[in-house]
Design an enzyme around this catalytic site. Sequence first.
Site, short mmCIF file in Angstrom:
data_model
loop_
_atom_site.label_atom_id
_atom_site.label_comp_id
_atom_site.label_asym_id
_atom_site.label_seq_id
_atom_site.Cartn_x
_atom_site.Cartn_y
_atom_site.Cartn_z
N ALA A 43 42.36 55.46 4.54
CA ALA A 43 41.85 56.80 4.18
C ALA A 43 42.62 57.93 4.85
O ALA A 43 42.19 59.09 4.80
CB ALA A 43 40.35 56.92 4.45
N ASP A 51 43.03 53.03 1.53
CA ASP A 51 43.22 51.93 2.47
C ASP A 51 42.64 52.39 3.82
O ASP A 51 41.45 52.23 4.08
CB ASP A 51 44.71 51.59 2.52
CG ASP A 51 45.02 50.35 3.35
OD1 ASP A 51 44.11 49.87 4.04
OD2 ASP A 51 46.17 49.88 3.34
N GLY A 73 41.76 26.02 8.80
CA GLY A 73 42.00 27.22 7.98
C GLY A 73 42.57 26.91 6.60
O GLY A 73 42.64 27.79 5.74
N GLU A 74 43.00 25.67 6.36
CA GLU A 74 43.53 25.33 5.03
C GLU A 74 42.41 25.44 4.00
O GLU A 74 41.24 25.17 4.29
CB GLU A 74 44.10 23.91 5.04
CG GLU A 74 45.42 23.81 5.77
CD GLU A 74 46.01 22.40 5.75
OE1 GLU A 74 45.50 21.54 4.99
OE2 GLU A 74 46.95 22.16 6.51
N THR A 113 45.59 59.11 3.90
CA THR A 113 46.14 59.95 2.83
C THR A 113 45.08 60.91 2.30
O THR A 113 45.31 62.13 2.20
CB THR A 113 46.64 59.04 1.67
OG1 THR A 113 47.61 58.15 2.21
CG2 THR A 113 47.22 59.84 0.54
N HIS A 128 49.81 50.02 -8.33
CA HIS A 128 50.28 51.16 -7.55
C HIS A 128 51.32 51.96 -8.36
O HIS A 128 51.25 53.18 -8.45
CB HIS A 128 50.86 50.65 -6.23
CG HIS A 128 51.47 51.73 -5.41
ND1 HIS A 128 50.76 52.84 -5.01
CD2 HIS A 128 52.72 51.88 -4.94
CE1 HIS A 128 51.56 53.63 -4.32
NE2 HIS A 128 52.75 53.07 -4.26
N ASP A 148 49.88 62.71 -3.09
CA ASP A 148 51.30 62.63 -2.75
C ASP A 148 52.11 62.73 -4.05
O ASP A 148 51.55 62.62 -5.14
CB ASP A 148 51.65 61.36 -1.96
CG ASP A 148 51.15 60.09 -2.62
OD1 ASP A 148 51.07 60.07 -3.86
OD2 ASP A 148 50.84 59.13 -1.90
N ARG A 166 55.31 59.93 5.05
CA ARG A 166 54.87 58.81 5.89
C ARG A 166 55.90 58.62 6.99
O ARG A 166 56.92 57.97 6.77
CB ARG A 166 54.79 57.53 5.06
CG ARG A 166 53.49 57.37 4.32
CD ARG A 166 53.08 55.92 4.24
NE ARG A 166 51.94 55.73 3.36
CZ ARG A 166 50.67 55.87 3.75
NH1 ARG A 166 50.39 56.20 4.99
NH2 ARG A 166 49.69 55.67 2.89
N LYS A 226 52.91 64.91 0.86
CA LYS A 226 52.63 63.97 1.96
C LYS A 226 53.90 63.25 2.39
O LYS A 226 54.75 62.93 1.56
CB LYS A 226 51.61 62.93 1.49
CG LYS A 226 51.32 61.83 2.50
CD LYS A 226 50.42 60.73 1.94
CE LYS A 226 51.20 59.54 1.45
NZ LYS A 226 50.37 58.41 1.02
C1 R5P Z 1 50.36 55.54 -1.47
O1 R5P Z 1 51.42 55.76 -2.06
C2 R5P Z 1 49.12 55.11 -2.17
O2 R5P Z 1 49.04 55.62 -3.46
C3 R5P Z 1 47.87 55.49 -1.39
O3 R5P Z 1 47.82 56.90 -1.30
C4 R5P Z 1 47.89 54.92 0.00
O4 R5P Z 1 48.32 53.59 0.00
C5 R5P Z 1 46.55 55.02 0.65
O5 R5P Z 1 46.66 54.48 1.95
P1 R5P Z 1 45.84 55.10 3.15
O6 R5P Z 1 44.42 55.23 2.68
O7 R5P Z 1 46.00 54.09 4.25
O8 R5P Z 1 46.46 56.41 3.50
#
Ligand code: R5P
Length: 338
Positions: free
Chosen positions: A225, A223, A39-40, A227, A131, A170, A195, A193
């Site tokens: 999806a 990520d 894996g290196e 959110t 971000h 969010d 978490r 939103k």
């Molecule tokens: C959160 O603060 C980011 O801006 C994205 O909304 C978030 O990371 C998206 O992640 P996921 O698609 O897993 O909800």
Amino acid sequence: MQGELKIISGTANKSLAIEVAKNLKIKLTPVDIHKFSDGEIYVRILESVRGSDVYIVQPTSPDANLNLMELLITIDALKRSSPQRITAVIPYFGYARQDKKIVAREPITAKLVAKMIESAGVHRVMTFELHVPQVQGFFDIPSDNLDLIPIYAEHILNKKLKDLVFVAPDVGGAARARHLARVLHAPIAIVDKRRPKPGIAKVENVIGDVKNKTVIIIDDIIDTAGTITEAVSILKKHGAKDIYVLATHPVLSGPAIKRLQKSPIKEILVTNTIEIPKKKMIKKIKVISIAPLLSETIKRQHEGTPMGVVYDKLYEKVKKRTHRKPPNVVRKTGGFQA
Ligand code: R5P
């Protein structure tokens, strides 16, 4: 002016690096990257870079750790090959969401990753839509965090949509939504939103009016999806008409594609900061290339000419199409004013 311009691609997003090299009318510098059976990772630069101005294109897209390690090793191989300057082009900077300590005994991994990249020996870093823009402060070397808002604005104008409202999925995304809304003279709304656990998104309310409106949700990352699809459900409950999604980094991990497929989203605009594997390319995903902006940025960086004029032109183009005065809060690069 620096030494000769060279572009090196890691394995994470070679098609983006090829597009950039083509725009800059140069060939990618050949590099041997392979994995040993344990894996290196092994990296060797296959031509001289002595005295050159080198740009390594390598997002830390999935697999984040593997691609990060490959980036670090490539920087080390370069550092030992005497270039004049090394710039890490990290279109998607993973770990940026771990930018603060919220509960006891947590790391601030975004800072750790920035330190690792810096210690490996780069002189400069380029990112897109971090971000949060303050992650730039984790680097003690110059960094450019490129803003894609005028490019998004052009794409939205091309769609000729009526009764628009921009939605932040969010509270953390409110500045981004407000910035685009100001450029296009539209209102905003915010989804409330929470978490409860990492990777789990729960929405409770919508602040603002979305009834019978065409909604564009803007976010930095899709990520899992969770959110986006939770936001879509609550926006529909509040009477939103058509829903579009705009997100820079298509991480698309785990259940993302299934969720997006099921969700009543009309179109999902993402960029190629991360290369989407063919099996994840569903019909409603459309990809905007960051290559033209990235190529121009690299060219100007190499020549030592400012980037501000490029952004002035981009915003001017949008202004002409909206026939309105440009907002006085527009920033050139590096994030948004809250
Ligand atoms: C959160 O603060 C980011 O801006 C994205 O909304 C978030 O990371 C998206 O992640 P996921 O698609 O897993 O909800």
